[in-house]
Design a protein around this motif. Structure first.
Motif, mmCIF file in Angstrom:
data_model
loop_
_atom_site.group_PDB
_atom_site.id
_atom_site.type_symbol
_atom_site.label_atom_id
_atom_site.label_comp_id
_atom_site.label_asym_id
_atom_site.label_seq_id
_atom_site.Cartn_x
_atom_site.Cartn_y
_atom_site.Cartn_z
ATOM 1 N N VAL A 1 1.036 -1.294 -0.060
ATOM 2 C CA VAL A 1 -0.105 0.074 -0.014
ATOM 3 C C VAL A 1 1.108 1.212 -0.026
ATOM 4 C CG1 VAL A 1 -1.900 1.269 1.258
ATOM 5 C CG2 VAL A 1 -1.808 -1.362 1.389
ATOM 6 N N SER A 2 0.566 2.090 -0.694
ATOM 7 C CA SER A 2 1.460 3.489 -0.679
ATOM 8 C C SER A 2 1.229 4.171 0.400
ATOM 9 C CB SER A 2 1.024 4.359 -1.908
ATOM 10 O OG SER A 2 -0.245 4.998 -1.515
ATOM 11 N N GLU A 3 2.391 5.141 0.767
ATOM 12 C CA GLU A 3 2.545 5.933 2.255
ATOM 13 C C GLU A 3 1.417 6.566 2.115
ATOM 14 O OE1 GLU A 3 4.576 5.548 4.592
ATOM 15 O OE2 GLU A 3 5.512 3.818 3.808
ATOM 16 N N ARG A 4 0.924 7.268 1.078
ATOM 17 C CA ARG A 4 -0.440 8.356 1.056
ATOM 18 C C ARG A 4 -1.706 7.406 1.405
ATOM 19 N NH1 ARG A 4 -0.623 10.457 -4.597
ATOM 20 N NH2 ARG A 4 -2.837 10.970 -3.651
ATOM 21 N N SER A 5 -1.688 6.234 1.248
ATOM 22 C CA SER A 5 -2.898 5.554 1.590
ATOM 23 C C SER A 5 -2.956 4.985 2.839
ATOM 24 C CB SER A 5 -3.202 4.476 0.622
ATOM 25 O OG SER A 5 -3.390 5.166 -0.826
ATOM 26 N N LYS A 6 -1.825 4.892 3.662
ATOM 27 C CA LYS A 6 -1.931 4.273 4.813
ATOM 28 C C LYS A 6 -2.516 5.177 5.895
ATOM 29 C CE LYS A 6 2.591 1.794 4.056
ATOM 30 N NZ LYS A 6 3.634 1.658 4.560
ATOM 31 N N PRO A 7 -3.260 4.433 6.815
ATOM 32 C CA PRO A 7 -3.820 5.245 7.671
ATOM 33 C C PRO A 7 -2.895 5.785 8.494
ATOM 34 C CG PRO A 7 -4.333 3.002 8.036
ATOM 35 C CD PRO A 7 -3.449 2.780 6.694
ATOM 36 N N ARG A 8 -3.143 7.198 8.962
ATOM 37 C CA ARG A 8 -2.071 7.942 9.737
ATOM 38 C C ARG A 8 -2.806 8.634 10.910
ATOM 39 N NH1 ARG A 8 -2.734 9.983 5.031
ATOM 40 N NH2 ARG A 8 -3.007 12.384 4.942
#
Length: 179
Positions: A118-125
């Motif tokens: 999963v791309s970093e932009r799409s990871k929950p944060r």
């Protein structure tokens, strides 16, 4: 009860089963699941030469190709032949939020495993919430620089009184700073 055999209906059923594109999907069954920050796709490809397996990504389309050739001697007489040979193809639309550059694959014991991160932009944060105090903003041309005070009681707790510099409610009647 009398049963009537219709050879054309039976021929249509057999031809439909052979030509149905959904039947080809059974030749490369897959499992797809998410584990942490990546998806894992497992495809059964028994008897496939690892050199013939090709996994590529074009835009958001993941394509898996493989070739199975069955080795036979020249003078063999077949009694039954159920294992298919030929090309196998499976395509999946990846959608948004996939790190296409980091996709990897391995072929082991007849199973192709494709790891799709999963791309970093799409990871929950977690998004940090910054607190703004009235001291930091000028409201109606007036500013107060009184220090915030919290009084302690003898039991170690704090009282609920709020000063104009604290983040608690005030009864001064001004509207406060809004977003």
């Amino acid at each position: 009860m009398a049963m009537k055999f219709d050879p054309f209906r039976e021929l249509d059923r057999v031809a439909g089963a052979l030509l149905d594109p959904r039947q080809r999907l059974r030749l490369m069954p897959i499992d797809l699941y998410r584990e942490g920050d990546h998806y894992i796709l497992n495809a059964d490809l028994p008897g496939i030469d690892p050199g013939s397996v090709d996994v590529d990504v074009d835009g958001q389309l993941l394509t898996i190709r493989a070739e199975r050739t069955i080795q036979t001697s020249e003078g063999a007489t077949w009694l039954t032949r159920e294992r298919e040979s030929g090309s196998f193809l499976r395509q999946l639309n990846l959608g948004q939020g996939i790190d296409i550059e980091s996709i990897s694959a391995k072929y082991e014991n007849g199973v192709l495993s494709v790891f799709i991160p999963v791309s970093e932009r799409s990871k929950p944060r977690k998004i940090e919430v910054a607190a703004a105090y009235k001291d930091d903003h000028t409201i109606s041309g007036q500013s107060t620089s009184e220090p915030a005070s919290v009084s302690s009681s003898g039991s170690g707790g704090s009282s609920g009184s709020a000063s104009p510099g604290s983040s608690g409610p005030s009864s001064s009647g001004d509207k406060g700073a809004g977003i």
